[in-house]
Design a protein around this motif. Structure first.
Motif, PDB file in Angstrom:
ATOM      1  N   PHE A  73     -62.807  43.163  15.348  1.00 23.76           N
ATOM      2  CA  PHE A  73     -63.008  42.472  16.616  1.00 23.76           C
ATOM      3  C   PHE A  73     -63.033  40.973  16.336  1.00 23.76           C
ATOM      4  O   PHE A  73     -63.812  40.507  15.507  1.00 23.76           O
ATOM      5  N   HIS A  74     -62.197  40.232  17.024  1.00 25.43           N
ATOM      6  CA  HIS A  74     -62.185  38.780  16.864  1.00 25.43           C
ATOM      7  C   HIS A  74     -63.181  38.160  17.836  1.00 25.43           C
ATOM      8  O   HIS A  74     -63.189  38.470  19.031  1.00 25.43           O
ATOM      9  N   THR A  75     -64.024  37.286  17.303  1.00 22.83           N
ATOM     10  CA  THR A  75     -65.096  36.704  18.098  1.00 22.83           C
ATOM     11  C   THR A  75     -64.614  35.635  19.056  1.00 22.83           C
ATOM     12  O   THR A  75     -65.347  35.255  19.969  1.00 22.83           O
ATOM     13  N   GLY A  76     -63.416  35.125  18.867  1.00 28.19           N
ATOM     14  CA  GLY A  76     -62.942  34.005  19.670  1.00 28.19           C
ATOM     15  C   GLY A  76     -63.367  32.667  19.105  1.00 28.19           C
ATOM     16  O   GLY A  76     -62.930  31.626  19.590  1.00 28.19           O
ATOM     17  N   LEU A  77     -64.217  32.673  18.068  1.00 27.01           N
ATOM     18  CA  LEU A  77     -64.614  31.464  17.343  1.00 27.01           C
ATOM     19  C   LEU A  77     -64.007  31.550  15.948  1.00 27.01           C
ATOM     20  O   LEU A  77     -64.431  32.373  15.126  1.00 27.01           O
ATOM     21  N   SER A  78     -62.995  30.734  15.685  1.00 26.78           N
ATOM     22  CA  SER A  78     -62.277  30.834  14.414  1.00 26.78           C
ATOM     23  C   SER A  78     -63.178  30.567  13.223  1.00 26.78           C
ATOM     24  O   SER A  78     -63.019  31.167  12.152  1.00 26.78           O
ATOM     25  N   GLU A  79     -64.165  29.673  13.384  1.00 29.38           N
ATOM     26  CA  GLU A  79     -65.083  29.373  12.280  1.00 29.38           C
ATOM     27  C   GLU A  79     -65.972  30.578  11.975  1.00 29.38           C
ATOM     28  O   GLU A  79     -66.248  30.880  10.816  1.00 29.38           O
ATOM     29  N   LEU A  80     -66.422  31.276  12.999  1.00 26.52           N
ATOM     30  CA  LEU A  80     -67.235  32.473  12.791  1.00 26.52           C
ATOM     31  C   LEU A  80     -66.396  33.595  12.202  1.00 26.52           C
ATOM     32  O   LEU A  80     -66.859  34.335  11.312  1.00 26.52           O
ATOM     33  N   ASP A  81     -65.156  33.742  12.670  1.00 27.19           N
ATOM     34  CA  ASP A  81     -64.268  34.754  12.090  1.00 27.19           C
ATOM     35  C   ASP A  81     -64.021  34.484  10.614  1.00 27.19           C
ATOM     36  O   ASP A  81     -63.958  35.419   9.803  1.00 27.19           O
ATOM     37  N   ARG A  82     -63.865  33.224  10.245  1.00 31.57           N
ATOM     38  CA  ARG A  82     -63.630  32.861   8.846  1.00 31.57           C
ATOM     39  C   ARG A  82     -64.806  33.308   7.975  1.00 31.57           C
ATOM     40  O   ARG A  82     -64.619  33.892   6.900  1.00 31.57           O
ATOM     41  N   VAL A  83     -66.026  33.031   8.430  1.00 26.85           N
ATOM     42  CA  VAL A  83     -67.206  33.375   7.643  1.00 26.85           C
ATOM     43  C   VAL A  83     -67.366  34.892   7.534  1.00 26.85           C
ATOM     44  O   VAL A  83     -67.791  35.409   6.500  1.00 26.85           O
ATOM     45  N   LEU A  84     -67.007  35.618   8.595  1.00 27.25           N
ATOM     46  CA  LEU A  84     -67.135  37.079   8.581  1.00 27.25           C
ATOM     47  C   LEU A  84     -66.025  37.752   7.791  1.00 27.25           C
ATOM     48  O   LEU A  84     -66.075  38.965   7.582  1.00 27.25           O
ATOM     49  N   GLY A  85     -65.039  37.004   7.342  1.00 25.71           N
ATOM     50  CA  GLY A  85     -63.952  37.581   6.563  1.00 25.71           C
ATOM     51  C   GLY A  85     -62.745  37.971   7.383  1.00 25.71           C
ATOM     52  O   GLY A  85     -61.923  38.766   6.932  1.00 25.71           O
TER      53      GLY A  85
END
Length: 458
Positions: A73-85
């Motif tokens: 699931f993509h959060t819509g926040l690219s920075e948060l997606d980056r940290v989550l892998g």
């Protein structure tokens, strides 16, 4: 022996158990951390009901298990997606920690706005009422009927709510407010946090529902509660940064589905957290011009290169022992670099207070920042302004040698992209660079600290 209730004292920092109260924990050494808890010990007496034997667990061959990496699931926040892998893995348990007011609840509620509209979120709050959450949601622009709110602290009740509604994502704020039935201690204690988390994590993993847990930190900056909580979850995220400043760093210190030490950079604004897609430009935005004692280096945060400014100031001491005051840099490494400058480069430091600062609130923990720190000190001593288009990288040894830096091509590419054209680098690392990629760059290789000083003198 019949089952009976027994009192034990458990350390809230490390989980050590003692039969009696002690002022100091014998295991971790912290004071006043042992709290009283009740335990059921012994075997059931004759005639008491015993637990029925369980059925064997279902097993599957490894080849038959579906593990498509693209199902996130993509959060819509690219920075948060980056940290989550790369996104949220179904069934994963994520622990988000940080100081009070740093932005933990804000980013999770903001995620509800940026998520795919087809995904439903169950937001469980044990600290705020639904009306308070609604007020904050209005400020962040979170709308729609896909967000379900409930205010509860009963872990069993929350578990039944999850199973009844079957949302796509569950957010629990915070884990320290939960209480599990059958555990007599107060919410926030070691046993309550452990049992409540286990109850929710097991329920969400059975249904393959991602679970976000908000965790508090203690005065030392560590996660409050038992250490086993970090082992129970799949990902641990830390929110860092001074709450009096606008920038926040979200760092992954554990991630079973991606690399660790990845960071996401955010800026706290009036309408929530906004992403900082280019943190290097942000950290260099207030860089002083024509001032000695500043150098630029590049740090690697996971896979992301970030340019930071190193500042140094050397002033005559007013005390018998000169002070070494680094901010964002290791104090022992600072003392070592000053000793190398005195022994190998001829700069007397015995009557000087030296202050080192990594601008922007960053931390330069890697050895590749040694050369920039040393040259910033030399620049201030000589009152020599460093070329504003120069970037420095390299580890300094006790013999004054400059050792190779890891991931040098990525660091140089980031500096070149941001307009740096002169690079002071370890001579041994130049062979890893392709000069065709940097047609306008001057790559200067040095092998000793005195050679770097000569380059700085011009």
């Amino acid at each position: 022996m019949a089952m009976k209730e027994k009192t034990v004292f458990v350390c809230t920092e490390c989980g050590y158990e003692s039969p009696k109260w002690q002022g100091r924990c014998p295991d971790c050494g912290n004071w006043n951390t042992l709290v009283e808890e009740s335990r059921i010990v012994g075997k059931p007496a004759k005639g008491e009901t015993t637990r029925l034997p369980s059925a064997p667990a279902m097993v599957k061959p490894l080849e038959e298990i579906d593990a498509d990496e693209s199902v996130r699931f993509h959060t819509g926040l690219s920075e948060l997606d980056r940290v989550l892998g790369g996104g949220i893995v179904p069934g994963s348990a994520v622990l988000v920690c940080g100081d009070p007011g740093i932005g933990k609840s804000t980013i999770l509620l903001q995620m509800c706005r940026t998520l795919d509209k087809g995904l439903s979120v169950l937001y469980v709050s044990g600290e705020e009422s639904p009306r308070q959450i609604k007020l904050r949601a209005n400020r962040l622009g979170v709308t729609g009927g896909s967000v379900l709110l409930t205010a509860s602290t009963d872990a069993e009740e929350i578990r039944e709510t999850i199973l009844a509604n079957k949302p796509d994502i569950v957010v629990v704020d915070s884990v320290q407010t939960l209480s599990a039935p059958g555990v007599s201690s107060s919410p926030g204690s070691v046993s309550q946090v452990r049992e409540s988390s286990l109850l929710l994590i097991s329920a969400c993993k059975e249904q393959e529902i991602p679970l976000f847990l908000v965790g508090h930190v203690n005065k030392d900056g560590n996660i409050a509660g038992p250490k086993v909580l970090e082992h129970m979850v799949d990902t641990v995220l830390y929110f860092e940064g001074d709450k009096n400043l606008s920038y926040r760093i979200l760092r992954a210190v554990k991630n079973r589905f991606g690399s660790t030490n990845e960071i996401g950079v955010f800026e706290m604004a009036q309408n929530g957290l906004s992403e900082v897609t280019n943190p290097s430009e942000m950290l260099l935005s207030g860089r002083p011009q024509d001032v000695s004692g500043t150098c630029i280096t590049c740090l690697m945060e996971g896979t992301r290169p970030i340019l930071v400014e190193i500042q140094a100031l050397a002033a005559k001491t007013s005390f018998g022992n000169p002070r070494r005051v680094p901010t964002g840099f290791d104090i022992n490494r600072t003392a070592m670099l000053l000793a190398v400058l005195e022994k190998r480069a001829g700069f007397f430091m015995g009557n000087l207070d030296v202050f080192v600062n990594v601008a922007g609130g960053m931390r330069a923990d890697e050895p590749s920042a040694d050369l920039a720190v040393a040259m910033a000190v030399v620049s201030n001593l000589l009152d020599k302004v460093v070329d504003p288009t120069m970037m420095m990288l390299g580890e300094i040894g006790l013999a004054g040698e400059i050792r190779a830096a890891a991931q040098l091509p990525q660091r140089v590419s980031e500096g070149y992209r941001l307009g740096f054209r002169r690079f002071l680098l370890p001579k041994a690392s130049l062979k890893t660079l392709s000069r065709e990629l940097y047609p306008e760059a001057e790559l200067i290789g040095v092998s000793r600290i005195d050679e770097a000083v000569r380059v700085l003198r011009g």
